[in-house]
Design a protein around this motif. Structure first.
Motif, PDB file in Angstrom:
ATOM      1  N   TYR A 196       0.863  -1.180   0.000  1.00  0.00           N
ATOM      2  CA  TYR A 196       0.000   0.000   0.000  1.00  0.00           C
ATOM      3  C   TYR A 196       0.900   1.231   0.000  1.00  0.00           C
ATOM      4  N   LYS A 197       0.740   2.072  -0.966  1.00  0.00           N
ATOM      5  CA  LYS A 197       1.594   3.251  -1.148  1.00  0.00           C
ATOM      6  C   LYS A 197       3.082   2.871  -1.003  1.00  0.00           C
ATOM      7  N   GLY A 198       3.423   1.723  -1.549  1.00  0.00           N
ATOM      8  CA  GLY A 198       4.813   1.266  -1.551  1.00  0.00           C
ATOM      9  C   GLY A 198       5.272   0.589  -0.272  1.00  0.00           C
ATOM     10  N   LYS A 199       4.357   0.517   0.740  1.00  0.00           N
ATOM     11  CA  LYS A 199       4.755  -0.108   2.001  1.00  0.00           C
ATOM     12  C   LYS A 199       4.044  -1.446   2.190  1.00  0.00           C
ATOM     13  N   ASP A 200       4.646  -2.278   3.018  1.00  0.00           N
ATOM     14  CA  ASP A 200       4.056  -3.584   3.305  1.00  0.00           C
ATOM     15  C   ASP A 200       2.869  -3.405   4.256  1.00  0.00           C
ATOM     16  N   LEU A 201       1.687  -3.523   3.737  1.00  0.00           N
ATOM     17  CA  LEU A 201       0.480  -3.262   4.526  1.00  0.00           C
ATOM     18  C   LEU A 201       0.319  -4.259   5.665  1.00  0.00           C
ATOM     19  N   LEU A 202       0.646  -5.516   5.391  1.00  0.00           N
ATOM     20  CA  LEU A 202       0.356  -6.572   6.363  1.00  0.00           C
ATOM     21  C   LEU A 202       1.212  -6.461   7.627  1.00  0.00           C
ATOM     22  N   GLU A 203       2.265  -5.663   7.550  1.00  0.00           N
ATOM     23  CA  GLU A 203       3.119  -5.451   8.725  1.00  0.00           C
ATOM     24  C   GLU A 203       2.560  -4.382   9.674  1.00  0.00           C
ATOM     25  N   MET A 204       1.562  -3.652   9.186  1.00  0.00           N
ATOM     26  CA  MET A 204       1.071  -2.516   9.987  1.00  0.00           C
ATOM     27  C   MET A 204      -0.073  -2.931  10.916  1.00  0.00           C
ATOM     28  N   ALA A 205      -0.091  -2.317  12.117  1.00  0.00           N
ATOM     29  CA  ALA A 205      -1.229  -2.516  13.024  1.00  0.00           C
ATOM     30  C   ALA A 205      -2.461  -1.863  12.402  1.00  0.00           C
TER      31      ALA A 205
END
Lengths: 436, 249
Positions: free
Chosen positions: B62-71
């Motif tokens: 998501y927007k270049g970041k790993d979404l699944l790592e985010m709370a």
């Protein structure tokens, strides 16, 4: 152990108010004899099985008979005075004229110290005192009846609607003090009044043993708030005993925030088509033990009772709720609902809850329910999807759970005080008051 | 904006998503349709970070970041908004309180000061008109005692105030009568912009009459089995899900 208290009583009995009235002297003597024989309640008694009071026998708490004004932190007065109320202050179990302010009190309304009531209203006193509860109810009532050093007598004459709330602010300023007060609150036919009982004290060990008798006469409306914010090391025993005449209305809001060990009993006898609302909130932290016992006696037909007690228990705190709804054979068309909900915030917190129904009439509606649980995961997740971190979400939900009971307080100035107390018990809630 | 690659997710031992691929660019509106049990809601849950799902394979960027790592709350602050199929009732927390806490969390995340109380009220009152809601809603507890329609409107109101980048609408049309659906759809349409993307999850074609998607995907048995333009929805409505399921097999 009780014998220490008995010996102490012999020394002080003559200094207690009411010696000039033969019937009152007798009442006190009988109560003392009952207490001497029975002693403090024990865990063997069903009504006391979750609450061990033996700690209060280890220290001898003595009444303060010193009539001079004690020196203490005035914040206890200023922080706890409800804005806009007529405030009567009781310090260490004695009415304090200096701190009380009854300016603007209607001349038909009586707000007197027990000592003054003995002089000025002996007939009313005799008609009502000891009539909503007697010493056999439990030994703390006997203890209170024998020992009470003062108290406030409130009489609202018929049809009088009192706009300003009356606050009875109890302050204890001395360690090992025994503060024993007995209040008599009477709302005569069609009268209306709001009364607030506030209990606060120093951060040291002391014992409050307070009994309030309430008479709500025909079609009268009395709302009683109790805000128990005693010091962290205090013991608090409080009883509120109510008699409701036909078509009367009694609302009770019972907030238990402070003290190490607190026990409150609230009883009402409902007359025909009368109504009562019992609201309770207890917040326990550390090793606090908070016990609430309620009893609603539907003695006559068509009465309505509603009860909701909520508890939030954190750390090693323990909450006890025992609620009894009794419906006499004559009390047809009774409509009653009793609920107790507990929120446990830690693995070591404990809630003991026991709703009881005793029904002898056959055409009644009685509901009751109990929950003991934790915060709901789906609510936490919902708030997380709304950008709020898990910890804040938990605090928000905890606060919301408690706030339901705060919201029921109709007096705005009091609601503010209570809200402050809730936030003090759960400072981690980080809830910005201005948003509410 | 959002790129889902070969996503596998299971609940316990039961696989639900089985290699899902989807890319949503800024400003696009995608609709995901599919029969019951296809994994539609699981997809919305996995994207928003609901606990209870095992991601066994694949990734979501998501927007270049790993979404699944985010709370979940970080995803939300980064601009992912989930409009719930069944919005949760939160007694004791008022709508306005939650909205302000939410908005301030986003602002803090972006290094901004807390919103000014008056500005906030103006903003909220402005948006509440858009959703044809009464101001009283603001002071009521979140979703408590709301009708189905009110709950769904409230979800869109929240989106309007929080201004997310990626809105996931999970069965937003379910349980709505036609008038309520129109209001909700208008609210959604007013949020459409070249900066904001939508993922609409729905069982019925009806919603797409009011919110016209750029792309329609059919989800069946944990995979996207067919993609097309908005005309695909009509075809589906006519021929039923068996049509695509048959094609997939």
């Amino acid at each position: 152990m009780t014998s220490r208290y008995i010996a102490e009583y012999e020394k002080t009995a003559d200094l207690l108010p009411g010696q000039s009235l033969a019937w009152l002297k007798q009442l006190k003597t009988d109560a003392f004899n009952y207490f001497s024989a029975k002693g403090f309640p024990s865990l063997r008694e069903e009504e006391w099985r979750y609450t061990n009071v033996s700690a209060i026998e280890k220290t001898l708490f003595v009444p303060s008979l010193d009539q001079s004004e004690p020196i203490f932190d005035q914040l206890l007065v200023t922080e706890n005075t409800v804005e806009g109320a007529l405030t009567v202050v009781l310090i260490n179990g004695h009415f304090s004229k200096q701190h009380s302010s009854l300016k603007g009190l209607d001349k038909d309304i009586s707000v007197l110290s027990m000592a003054d009531a003995v002089e000025q209203k002996p007939e009313l006193l005799e008609r009502y005192l000891g009539k909503a509860v007697n010493s056999e109810e439990h030994s703390f009532v006997a203890f209170n009846t024998a020992w009470f050093s003062d108290g406030i007598f409130v009489h609202i004459p018929a049809k009088k609607v009192v706009d300003q709330p009356i606050q009875l602010l109890h302050i204890v300023t001395k360690a090992e003090c025994l503060a024993t007060t007995r209040h008599l609150l009477i709302a005569d036919d069609m009268a209306e009044v709001n009364i607030i009982e506030t209990f606060v004290g120093i951060d040291d060990s002391y014992l409050t043993a307070a009994v309030t008798e309430v008479f709500v006469e025909k079609n009268a409306n009395l709302t009683l708030y109790k805000v128990q914010s005693e010091g962290d090391k205090a013991y608090h025993f409080g009883g509120t005993y109510v008699k409701q005449a036909r078509d009367s209305r009694f609302n009770h809001h019972n907030f238990a925030f402070g003290s190490l060990l607190a026990r409150t009993d609230v009883h009402t006898d409902l007359g025909t088509a009368s109504e009562c609302d019992f609201n309770g909130l207890y917040l326990g932290n550390k090793r606090q033990h908070i016990d609430n016992h309620t009893r609603i006696n539907h003695l006559k037909p068509y009465a309505i009772s509603n009860e909701l007690y909520k508890g939030v228990l954190n750390q090693r705190a323990k909450g006890v709720f025992q609620g009894m709804v009794y419906v006499a054979e004559d009390a047809q068309k009774t409509d009653s609902a009793m609920n107790n909900r507990n929120l446990l915030l830690s693995n070591d917190a404990e809630a003991d809850t026991k709703p009881q129904l005793e029904i002898y009439a056959d055409d009644v509606k009685c509901a009751h329910g109990v929950t003991v649980g934790q915060l709901e995961e789906k609510s936490i997740f919902y708030l997380q999807t709304r950008c709020i971190d898990k910890e804040t979400a938990r605090n928000m939900l905890t606060f919301a759970f408690a706030n339901e009971m705060v919201d029921r307080v109709k007096l705005k100035s009091l609601r503010k005080v209570v809200l402050g107390q809730v936030l003090k018990c759960f400072p981690q809630a980080g809830v910005d008051q201005s948003w509410l | 904006m959002l790129k889902i690659e070969n996503l596998h997710a299971s609940v316990g031992d039961k696989p639900i998503l089985k290699g899902l691929n989807l890319e949503i660019k800024a400003g696009e509106v995608h609709a995901i349709m599919g029969p019951n049990g296809a994994g539609k809601s699981t997809l919305s849950h996995v994207l928003s970070g609901k606990p209870g799902y095992n991601i066994t394979e694949g990734k979501v960027t998501y927007k270049g970041k790993d979404l699944l790592e985010m709370a979940p709350e970080i995803r939300a602050r980064e601009g992912i908004f989930l409009a719930f199929q069944y919005p949760v009732e939160i007694p004791g927390v008022s709508n306005i309180y939650m909205l302000k806490a939410a908005l301030n969390s986003i602002r803090k995340h972006n290094g901004l000061d807390e919103v000014d109380a008056m500005d906030f009220l103006t903003l909220v009152k402005d948006k509440i008109k858009l959703l044809q809601m009464d101001q009283q809603f603001l002071y009521r507890a979140v979703n408590e005692g709301f009708s189905g329609g009110e709950k769904k409107r409230n979800e869109i109101l929240q989106a309007a105030i929080l201004e997310p980048k990626m809105c996931i609408l999970d069965e937003t049309d379910s349980g709505l009568d036609i008038d309520a659906l129109k209001v909700v759809a208008e609210g959604v349409n007013s949020l459409r912009s070249t900066e904001r993307s939508f993922l609409m999850i729905t069982h019925y074609q009806r919603l797409l009459d009011y919110i016209k998607p750029d792309f329609v995907h059919v989800l069946a048995d944990g995979q996207i089995v067919k993609s097309g333009g908005s005309e695909l929805a009509l075809e589906l409505e006519e021929k039923g899900y068996q049509w695509v399921e048959g094609q997939a097999a």
